[in-house]
Design a protein around this motif. Structure first.
Motif, PDB file in Angstrom:
ATOM      1  N   VAL A 124      -4.279  -5.634   1.259  1.00 23.28           N
ATOM      2  CA  VAL A 124      -4.245  -7.056   0.941  1.00 23.28           C
ATOM      3  C   VAL A 124      -3.430  -7.265  -0.328  1.00 23.28           C
ATOM      4  N   GLY A 125      -2.440  -8.125  -0.258  1.00 18.99           N
ATOM      5  CA  GLY A 125      -1.639  -8.421  -1.447  1.00 18.99           C
ATOM      6  C   GLY A 125      -0.276  -8.940  -1.054  1.00 18.99           C
ATOM      7  N   ASP A 126       0.571  -9.083  -2.071  1.00 19.49           N
ATOM      8  CA  ASP A 126       1.922  -9.587  -1.848  1.00 19.49           C
ATOM      9  C   ASP A 126       2.807  -8.433  -1.375  1.00 19.49           C
ATOM     10  N   ALA A 127       3.424  -8.622  -0.204  1.00 16.33           N
ATOM     11  CA  ALA A 127       4.257  -7.561   0.381  1.00 16.33           C
ATOM     12  C   ALA A 127       5.347  -7.094  -0.584  1.00 16.33           C
ATOM     13  N   PHE A 128       5.846  -8.005  -1.430  1.00 14.13           N
ATOM     14  CA  PHE A 128       6.917  -7.636  -2.368  1.00 14.13           C
ATOM     15  C   PHE A 128       6.428  -6.602  -3.387  1.00 14.13           C
ATOM     16  N   ASN A 129       5.113  -6.598  -3.688  1.00 18.85           N
ATOM     17  CA  ASN A 129       4.553  -5.588  -4.594  1.00 18.85           C
ATOM     18  C   ASN A 129       4.129  -4.346  -3.811  1.00 18.85           C
ATOM     19  N   LEU A 130       3.456  -4.565  -2.679  1.00 17.49           N
ATOM     20  CA  LEU A 130       2.891  -3.437  -1.925  1.00 17.49           C
ATOM     21  C   LEU A 130       3.979  -2.500  -1.404  1.00 17.49           C
ATOM     22  N   ILE A 131       5.112  -3.046  -1.029  1.00 14.56           N
ATOM     23  CA  ILE A 131       6.174  -2.209  -0.443  1.00 14.56           C
ATOM     24  C   ILE A 131       6.612  -1.113  -1.426  1.00 14.56           C
ATOM     25  N   LYS A 132       6.543  -1.437  -2.726  1.00 13.02           N
ATOM     26  CA  LYS A 132       7.014  -0.480  -3.741  1.00 13.02           C
ATOM     27  C   LYS A 132       6.107   0.747  -3.815  1.00 13.02           C
ATOM     28  N   GLU A 133       4.864   0.601  -3.299  1.00 12.06           N
ATOM     29  CA  GLU A 133       3.908   1.721  -3.379  1.00 12.06           C
ATOM     30  C   GLU A 133       4.117   2.756  -2.274  1.00 12.06           C
ATOM     31  N   LEU A 134       4.898   2.427  -1.256  1.00 12.30           N
ATOM     32  CA  LEU A 134       5.096   3.379  -0.140  1.00 12.30           C
ATOM     33  C   LEU A 134       6.111   4.446  -0.536  1.00 12.30           C
ATOM     34  N   PRO A 135       5.908   5.684  -0.082  1.00  9.71           N
ATOM     35  CA  PRO A 135       6.918   6.716  -0.355  1.00  9.71           C
ATOM     36  C   PRO A 135       8.234   6.395   0.355  1.00  9.71           C
ATOM     37  N   ASP A 136       9.342   6.811  -0.232  1.00 11.48           N
ATOM     38  CA  ASP A 136      10.647   6.612   0.403  1.00 11.48           C
ATOM     39  C   ASP A 136      10.689   7.363   1.730  1.00 11.48           C
ATOM     40  N   GLU A 137      11.468   6.854   2.656  1.00 14.45           N
ATOM     41  CA  GLU A 137      11.712   7.500   3.952  1.00 14.45           C
ATOM     42  C   GLU A 137      10.415   7.835   4.689  1.00 14.45           C
ATOM     43  N   SER A 138       9.402   6.977   4.579  1.00 18.20           N
ATOM     44  CA  SER A 138       8.115   7.286   5.216  1.00 18.20           C
ATOM     45  C   SER A 138       7.847   6.441   6.460  1.00 18.20           C
ATOM     46  N   ILE A 139       8.694   5.466   6.751  1.00 16.02           N
ATOM     47  CA  ILE A 139       8.411   4.505   7.822  1.00 16.02           C
ATOM     48  C   ILE A 139       9.461   4.646   8.934  1.00 16.02           C
ATOM     49  N   ASP A 140       8.973   4.697  10.189  1.00 12.06           N
ATOM     50  CA  ASP A 140       9.896   4.780  11.330  1.00 12.06           C
ATOM     51  C   ASP A 140      10.313   3.399  11.818  1.00 12.06           C
ATOM     52  N   LEU A 141       9.371   2.460  11.720  1.00 11.11           N
ATOM     53  CA  LEU A 141       9.632   1.128  12.267  1.00 11.11           C
ATOM     54  C   LEU A 141       8.977   0.065  11.379  1.00 11.11           C
ATOM     55  N   ILE A 142       9.768  -0.929  10.997  1.00 10.41           N
ATOM     56  CA  ILE A 142       9.180  -2.130  10.388  1.00 10.41           C
ATOM     57  C   ILE A 142       9.306  -3.214  11.440  1.00 10.41           C
ATOM     58  N   LEU A 143       8.182  -3.770  11.831  1.00 11.20           N
ATOM     59  CA  LEU A 143       8.188  -4.836  12.834  1.00 11.20           C
ATOM     60  C   LEU A 143       7.376  -5.977  12.257  1.00 11.20           C
ATOM     61  N   THR A 144       7.977  -7.161  12.169  1.00 11.14           N
ATOM     62  CA  THR A 144       7.256  -8.227  11.480  1.00 11.14           C
ATOM     63  C   THR A 144       7.745  -9.611  11.849  1.00 11.14           C
ATOM     64  N   SER A 145       6.880 -10.569  11.538  1.00 12.11           N
ATOM     65  CA  SER A 145       7.227 -11.969  11.647  1.00 12.11           C
ATOM     66  C   SER A 145       6.846 -12.594  10.304  1.00 12.11           C
ATOM     67  N   PRO A 146       7.825 -12.794   9.435  1.00 13.52           N
ATOM     68  CA  PRO A 146       7.483 -13.396   8.144  1.00 13.52           C
ATOM     69  C   PRO A 146       7.132 -14.872   8.336  1.00 13.52           C
ATOM     70  N   PRO A 147       6.593 -15.537   7.317  1.00 11.13           N
ATOM     71  CA  PRO A 147       6.381 -16.970   7.477  1.00 11.13           C
ATOM     72  C   PRO A 147       7.711 -17.637   7.793  1.00 11.13           C
ATOM     73  N   TYR A 148       7.709 -18.652   8.666  1.00  6.61           N
ATOM     74  CA  TYR A 148       8.943 -19.386   8.951  1.00  6.61           C
ATOM     75  C   TYR A 148       9.128 -20.435   7.862  1.00  6.61           C
ATOM     76  N   TRP A 149      10.342 -20.936   7.742  1.00  2.00           N
ATOM     77  CA  TRP A 149      10.604 -21.864   6.640  1.00  2.00           C
ATOM     78  C   TRP A 149       9.962 -23.248   6.898  1.00  2.00           C
ATOM     79  N   GLY A 150       9.217 -23.697   5.897  1.00  2.00           N
ATOM     80  CA  GLY A 150       8.728 -25.079   5.874  1.00  2.00           C
ATOM     81  C   GLY A 150       7.763 -25.451   6.961  1.00  2.00           C
ATOM     82  N   LEU A 151       7.033 -24.490   7.486  1.00  2.47           N
ATOM     83  CA  LEU A 151       6.205 -24.793   8.649  1.00  2.47           C
ATOM     84  C   LEU A 151       4.719 -24.788   8.354  1.00  2.47           C
ATOM     85  N   ARG A 152       4.260 -23.730   7.694  1.00  3.05           N
ATOM     86  CA  ARG A 152       2.814 -23.582   7.488  1.00  3.05           C
ATOM     87  C   ARG A 152       2.525 -23.189   6.048  1.00  3.05           C
ATOM     88  N   THR A 153       1.354 -23.612   5.547  1.00  2.30           N
ATOM     89  CA  THR A 153       0.970 -23.197   4.187  1.00  2.30           C
ATOM     90  C   THR A 153       0.114 -21.927   4.245  1.00  2.30           C
TER      91      THR A 153
END
Ligand SMILES: C[S@@+](CC[C@H](N)C(=O)[O-])C[C@H]1O[C@@H](n2cnc3c(N)ncnc32)[C@H](O)[C@@H]1O
Length: 291
Positions: A6-35
């Motif tokens: 739980v937290g801000d992805a911009f901070n949490l991503i820095k905690e992962l080791p380099d070259e540790s992920i095979d796939l990033i799959l995501t749907s970020p918030p869309y612009w101006g749609l939901r709070t």
């Protein structure tokens, strides 16, 4: 292994080791749609214009420190710049042969709009915020903003290689009130890979695991889960996971919402990590606060 943070992805991503992920799959918030129920400062543009011209985007750090929420940027250009900034942070975490799948939908410009917890066009009873968006350049009334395309081009400029623009066709979207245009009934799923130092991009991909070798997938939208209004249907993400992440490999969804992708990846024999800023959206039994 299945893990939610739980937290801000911009901070949490820095905690992962380099070259540790095979796939990033995501749907970020869309612009101006939901709070998504987050507190947002609607005056970030005013604050920024005291320092810089509005068309120059502030860093996510500046925006966040001034109370801004991802997806509620006053200008789509700021939003795109923040998304690219995030995926640049994630690039070293992805293995050389890894993949990034990003799902994004488009938005029409309206100078005046209502944003709700669960969506701009929603007729629901949830709390609604009236907001004005500044006009200028391509920001004109009734304009389809082409946000997914602008995002994909900005990613190309950041040296990502775009392999597919998969169209998710949603035949069952609810009827809308507009009589002067067709209904927006598709979203994009962009497949990016890393540009190698030399030569052509080489990455893990098993096309036999995709539904078909065509770049349009028809899939109905479903009611959300865990109070979330924008959950992934399993049918649209399972083929992406199976085709782009090797068995026992690791998938990350940095904006995982209800955790649909994490659950799907785990059920397909992949390790899965999900980040989410609003804890209540996560599956109840798997909520771990990181502080
Ligand atoms: C489009 S939704 C994802 C829905 C998800 N695909 C699902 O199936 O439930 C985007 C999610 O990103 C979360 N979010 C927004 N800003 C975030 C941030 N800075 N860090 C982590 N999560 C964030 C929102 O709370 C929301 O749940």
């Amino acid at each position: 292994m299945k893990k939610y943070l739980v937290g801000d992805a911009f901070n949490l991503i820095k905690e992962l080791p380099d070259e540790s992920i095979d796939l990033i799959l995501t749907s970020p918030p869309y612009w101006g749609l939901r709070t998504y129920g987050q507190e947002h400062n609607w005056a970030t543009l005013r604050a920024w214009e005291k320092e810089k011209p509005r068309w120059e985007s502030p860093s996510y750090k500046w925006y966040r420190e001034h109370g801004g929420v991802l997806g509620l940027e006053p200008l789509p250009d700021w939003f795109i710049s923040h998304l690219v900034e995030f995926f640049e942070l994630s690039k070293p975490k992805l293995k050389a042969g890894g993949s990034l799948w990003v799902n994004l939908g488009d938005t029409y410009f309206a100078r005046w709009s209502s944003i709700r917890d669960a969506g701009r066009q929603g007729l629901g009873s949830d709390i609604r915020t009236r907001r004005t968006t500044p006009m200028g350049r391509y920001l004109q009334e009734k304009q389809l903003l082409l946000i997914p395309s602008r995002f994909a081009i900005a990613m190309q400029e950041a040296k990502w290689i775009l392999r597919n623009d998969l169209i998710w066709s949603k035949p069952n979207i609810p009827p809308g009130p507009k009589r002067d245009r067709l209904r927006l009934s598709h979203e994009h799923f962009f497949h990016f890979v890393k540009k190698p130092k030399e030569g052509r991009a080489a990455y893990y991909y098993d096309v036999d695991e995709a539904e078909a070798d065509l770049d349009v997938v028809i899939c109905n939208v479903r009611p959300g889960q865990n109070g979330h209004s924008a959950t992934f249907p399993r049918e649209i993400i399972a083929p992406r996971i199976s085709s782009s992440c090797p068995e026992f490999g690791t998938m990350l969804d940095p904006f995982c919402g209800s955790g649909a992708s994490v659950e799907a990846a785990a059920s397909l024999g992949r390790n899965a990590i999900g980040f989410e800023i609003v804890e209540k959206f996560l599956p109840r039994e798997t909520r771990y606060a990181t502080g």
